[in-house]
Design a protein around this motif. Structure first.
Motif, PDB file in Angstrom:
ATOM      1  N   SER A 378       0.857  -1.192   0.000  1.00 57.22           N
ATOM      2  CA  SER A 378       0.000   0.000   0.000  1.00 57.22           C
ATOM      3  C   SER A 378       0.886   1.232   0.000  1.00 57.22           C
ATOM      4  O   SER A 378       2.091   1.167   0.240  1.00 57.22           O
ATOM      5  CB  SER A 378      -0.922   0.004   1.231  1.00 57.22           C
ATOM      6  OG  SER A 378      -0.160   0.083   2.431  1.00 57.22           O
ATOM      7  N   GLY A 379       0.269   2.381  -0.272  1.00 60.36           N
ATOM      8  CA  GLY A 379       1.032   3.607  -0.403  1.00 60.36           C
ATOM      9  C   GLY A 379       1.532   3.770  -1.825  1.00 60.36           C
ATOM     10  O   GLY A 379       1.240   2.966  -2.711  1.00 60.36           O
ATOM     11  N   ALA A 380       2.284   4.811  -2.051  1.00 60.64           N
ATOM     12  CA  ALA A 380       2.750   5.115  -3.407  1.00 60.64           C
ATOM     13  C   ALA A 380       4.199   5.571  -3.379  1.00 60.64           C
ATOM     14  O   ALA A 380       4.639   6.266  -2.458  1.00 60.64           O
ATOM     15  CB  ALA A 380       1.879   6.197  -4.031  1.00 60.64           C
ATOM     16  N   ILE A 381       4.934   5.147  -4.418  1.00 62.14           N
ATOM     17  CA  ILE A 381       6.297   5.622  -4.659  1.00 62.14           C
ATOM     18  C   ILE A 381       6.284   6.276  -6.033  1.00 62.14           C
ATOM     19  O   ILE A 381       6.036   5.610  -7.038  1.00 62.14           O
ATOM     20  CB  ILE A 381       7.327   4.483  -4.622  1.00 62.14           C
ATOM     21  CG1 ILE A 381       7.258   3.726  -3.284  1.00 62.14           C
ATOM     22  CG2 ILE A 381       8.742   5.030  -4.846  1.00 62.14           C
ATOM     23  CD1 ILE A 381       8.198   2.547  -3.204  1.00 62.14           C
ATOM     24  N   THR A 382       6.516   7.575  -6.078  1.00 58.87           N
ATOM     25  CA  THR A 382       6.455   8.300  -7.354  1.00 58.87           C
ATOM     26  C   THR A 382       7.823   8.882  -7.675  1.00 58.87           C
ATOM     27  O   THR A 382       8.601   9.233  -6.780  1.00 58.87           O
ATOM     28  CB  THR A 382       5.417   9.433  -7.290  1.00 58.87           C
ATOM     29  OG1 THR A 382       5.717  10.295  -6.183  1.00 58.87           O
ATOM     30  CG2 THR A 382       4.022   8.869  -7.141  1.00 58.87           C
ATOM     31  N   TYR A 383       8.077   8.991  -8.981  1.00 60.11           N
ATOM     32  CA  TYR A 383       9.366   9.469  -9.473  1.00 60.11           C
ATOM     33  C   TYR A 383       9.147  10.703 -10.338  1.00 60.11           C
ATOM     34  O   TYR A 383       8.143  10.808 -11.043  1.00 60.11           O
ATOM     35  CB  TYR A 383      10.073   8.369 -10.277  1.00 60.11           C
ATOM     36  CG  TYR A 383      10.329   7.108  -9.482  1.00 60.11           C
ATOM     37  CD1 TYR A 383      11.551   6.885  -8.869  1.00 60.11           C
ATOM     38  CD2 TYR A 383       9.331   6.148  -9.327  1.00 60.11           C
ATOM     39  CE1 TYR A 383      11.779   5.738  -8.128  1.00 60.11           C
ATOM     40  CE2 TYR A 383       9.544   4.994  -8.593  1.00 60.11           C
ATOM     41  CZ  TYR A 383      10.770   4.802  -7.987  1.00 60.11           C
ATOM     42  OH  TYR A 383      11.000   3.668  -7.254  1.00 60.11           O
ATOM     43  N   GLN A 384      10.118  11.580 -10.298  1.00 60.78           N
ATOM     44  CA  GLN A 384      10.004  12.816 -11.057  1.00 60.78           C
ATOM     45  C   GLN A 384      10.199  12.570 -12.561  1.00 60.78           C
ATOM     46  O   GLN A 384       9.748  13.352 -13.385  1.00 60.78           O
ATOM     47  CB  GLN A 384      11.056  13.820 -10.557  1.00 60.78           C
ATOM     48  CG  GLN A 384      10.827  15.253 -10.999  1.00 60.78           C
ATOM     49  CD  GLN A 384      11.905  16.168 -10.462  1.00 60.78           C
ATOM     50  OE1 GLN A 384      13.097  15.904 -10.610  1.00 60.78           O
ATOM     51  NE2 GLN A 384      11.487  17.244  -9.793  1.00 60.78           N
ATOM     52  N   GLN A 385      10.871  11.474 -12.923  1.00 61.00           N
ATOM     53  CA  GLN A 385      11.099  11.133 -14.327  1.00 61.00           C
ATOM     54  C   GLN A 385      10.907   9.634 -14.507  1.00 61.00           C
ATOM     55  O   GLN A 385      11.166   8.843 -13.590  1.00 61.00           O
ATOM     56  CB  GLN A 385      12.501  11.567 -14.766  1.00 61.00           C
ATOM     57  CG  GLN A 385      13.629  10.960 -13.926  1.00 61.00           C
ATOM     58  CD  GLN A 385      14.960  11.615 -14.211  1.00 61.00           C
ATOM     59  OE1 GLN A 385      15.195  12.759 -13.858  1.00 61.00           O
ATOM     60  NE2 GLN A 385      15.855  10.868 -14.859  1.00 61.00           N
ATOM     61  N   ASN A 386      10.448   9.232 -15.703  1.00 58.00           N
ATOM     62  CA  ASN A 386      10.130   7.816 -15.923  1.00 58.00           C
ATOM     63  C   ASN A 386      11.313   7.004 -16.437  1.00 58.00           C
ATOM     64  O   ASN A 386      11.212   5.795 -16.588  1.00 58.00           O
ATOM     65  CB  ASN A 386       8.960   7.685 -16.910  1.00 58.00           C
ATOM     66  CG  ASN A 386       9.245   8.376 -18.228  1.00 58.00           C
ATOM     67  OD1 ASN A 386      10.374   8.737 -18.504  1.00 58.00           O
ATOM     68  ND2 ASN A 386       8.213   8.550 -19.022  1.00 58.00           N
ATOM     69  N   ASP A 387      12.415   7.645 -16.724  1.00 59.63           N
ATOM     70  CA  ASP A 387      13.585   6.922 -17.219  1.00 59.63           C
ATOM     71  C   ASP A 387      14.737   7.022 -16.220  1.00 59.63           C
ATOM     72  O   ASP A 387      15.909   7.137 -16.595  1.00 59.63           O
ATOM     73  CB  ASP A 387      14.014   7.456 -18.584  1.00 59.63           C
ATOM     74  CG  ASP A 387      14.296   8.955 -18.557  1.00 59.63           C
ATOM     75  OD1 ASP A 387      13.952   9.609 -17.552  1.00 59.63           O
ATOM     76  OD2 ASP A 387      14.875   9.460 -19.541  1.00 59.63           O
TER      77      ASP A 387
END
Length: 547
Positions: A378-387
């Motif tokens: 659960s929860g989220a891990i997000t990135y500023q760029q996809n590469d």
């Protein structure tokens, strides 16, 4: 066999070159044996004026035959190396969900197991096709009866080695499947040695390992038994065919007087060449079937659709932090408690973060989540760029049973200058160049053995070639001598000073230059002394603080 053959045909230049070389080889075989018959005939007729020229010509043909035979083998070796490198690259990209023991065995033993198909069986196919074909064509003009005997008896040889080859394929597949299981069981027992000792189960485990290794030995001996039996039958049929040719030639020369000495000599000399070429294919076919057994395990991994989807990279271009963890929870399969709970963290671009805490607190698990090797429940891990390119330096780097070049480039094509530069950065260049084969020196099992510090520097060289955006060090100084530790620290300071870096460490001096120190206790992030714990993100960009 079809799958392996189609794989070989993807590298068209190698089969085309094998066909051309084998054709020239077959011509030299026929010409060589005819010239030997001419020498014998000249000696019988006492025609000494032609003998010297025939001897010189035969010597030239012998050299040409050896050259073409060597070239055929070299092409096979080149194709095998290319296929092995490409398959390992595909397996690494595949990122199978199998246990680590099975993955390592597939990358090493299974891939190595198919090599004989390309460097032994495939070159022999061309050789054993062209040589007998040209011998039969030549004998149709020299002595038709011998050609007919060869045509009638030759099919029995492939018939027998196909029967034994099919049996070998099944036994080889059983062997490789069992080796996968045995590898993982052995790895699990080694990891649990302390626990086994505490519960007085070492003697039982030792007996169990002995029984498992004995089973693997028996599977190997079954394959060898088939190989010996196959060889015996091939020798018998070859001797029978040669005997029939010799009998026919002898009767025609002595009893019926319908052929001369030179014709009989050509028939008797070419007969062993004909049957040996087919027999050699039989031996190689047995090897090819062993490779097929290994390939079944390998292709099963490559073709399988993993049931668990790979973690999907979630990108949010608007967020100010490079990586953001929001209320992340993670629990290992079959575990009762969460390894990490309610993790809120913002990692900004270019900062150096130190993860500290006791063993088992969850530091490595958090690093694996950030590296996308694990997916939170659960929860989220997000990135500023996809590469985002992430490099990971582990405590226990794996060295493949391959060349230094392949271990550093991970089976990609990279210029030697770049490889030597990263070796110079980690102070291994002089050591590698001092080896007999330089970058092509094989290391790991069966090759040059490296120390633990040199293995760690080989893995660091891999990372230097990647040019990562984010670098994760998992206990970079554990178990290293002072020299190697200083080399790694210097590389970190010089090469990675401007990139985002996360370091898991217990030693204070390894994280002295960290911008932030984050304490993990029992799976949660803890606020502590401001001098030790500079800053913890609290879940959103709107809660970020400055150091």
């Amino acid at each position: 066999m079809k799958r392996l053959t189609s794989l070989a045909m993807q590298y068209k230049i190698y089969p085309i070159f094998m066909f051309m070389v084998s054709t020239f080889l077959a011509i030299t075989v026929v010409v060589q044996n005819i010239s030997i018959a001419e020498i014998l005939n000249a000696m019988l007729l006492s025609a000494n004026h032609d003998l010297l020229n025939l001897l010189i010509f035969t010597l030239i043909i012998l050299i040409a035959r050896a050259t073409f035979n060597t070239m055929n083998q070299m092409v096979g070796n080149q194709m095998a190396a290319k296929v092995k490198r490409d398959l390992r690259q595909r397996l690494i990209i595949k990122q199978s969900k199998d246990s680590i023991g099975v993955q390592m065995n597939t990358l090493t033993e299974s891939v190595d197991g198919i090599v004989p198909f390309f460097n032994s069986y495939f070159p022999q196919v061309f050789k054993s096709t062209m040589v007998p074909l040209l011998i039969i064509i030549a004998m149709c003009f020299v002595h038709l009866n011998t050609a007919l005997i060869m045509i009638v008896t030759a099919p029995f040889i492939p018939l027998f080695y196909i029967i034994f080859g099919l049996k070998t394929r099944d036994e080889s597949k059983d062997k490789m499947s069992y080796l996968n299981q045995f590898s993982q069981q052995f790895l699990n027992k080694v990891k649990g040695l302390i626990t086994l000792k505490l519960f007085n189960r070492t003697e039982y485990t030792e007996k169990e390992l002995y029984e498992e290794s004995t089973t693997f030995r028996d599977l190997t001996m079954r394959i060898l038994k088939s190989a010996f039996l196959s060889g015996l039958m091939l020798e018998f049929i070859s001797m029978l065919g040669i005997g029939l040719v010799a009998l026919e030639a002898g009767l025609g020369l002595i009893l019926f007087h319908n052929i001369d000495f030179k014709t009989a000599a050509i028939a008797i000399i070419l007969a062993p060449e004909f049957y040996n070429a087919i027999k050699d294919l039989g031996q190689s076919f047995h090897t090819g079937k062993q490779s097929e057994g290994s390939s079944d395990v390998l292709f099963e991994v490559l073709d399988r659709e993993d049931k668990e989807p790979k973690p999907q990279i979630q990108t949010r271009l608007s967020q100010s932090s490079l990586i953001r963890l929001d209320q992340v929870k993670f629990k290992y399969k079959d575990a009762d408690e969460y390894a990490l709970r309610d993790i809120n963290l913002n990692i900004r671009s270019g900062e150096h973060i130190a993860l500290i805490g006791k063993s088992g607190a969850g530091k490595s698990t958090l690093a694996q989540l950030i590296a996308q090797n694990l997916e939170p429940q659960s929860g989220a891990i997000t990135y500023q760029q996809n590469d985002l390119n992430i490099g990971f330096l582990s405590q226990t780097p794996y060295i493949f049973n391959a060349s230094i070049r392949d271990n550093i480039t991970m089976f990609h094509q990279v210029d030697d200058a770049q490889i030597l530069q990263v070796l110079a950065d980690v102070e291994l260049k002089e050591k590698v160049l001092s080896l007999k084969y330089g970058l092509d020196t094989r290391i790991g099992e069966g090759g040059e053995m490296l120390s633990g510090g040199q293995m760690r520097r080989i893995e660091l060289s891999r990372i230097l070639l990647e040019h990562p955006d984010l670098l994760i060090f998992d206990e970079p100084a554990t178990g290293l001598d002072v020299k190697t530790e200083n080399v790694i620290q210097n590389v970190i300071e010089q090469q990675f000073s401007n990139i985002t870096m996360i370091t898991i460490a217990h030693r204070a001096h390894t994280i002295k230059n960290a911008d932030r120190r984050i304490l993990i206790e029992q799976g949660t992030l803890k606020l502590g002394d401001a001098h030790k714990l500079n800053d913890l993100g609290q879940g959103g960009d709107e809660h970020e603080t400055t150091d």
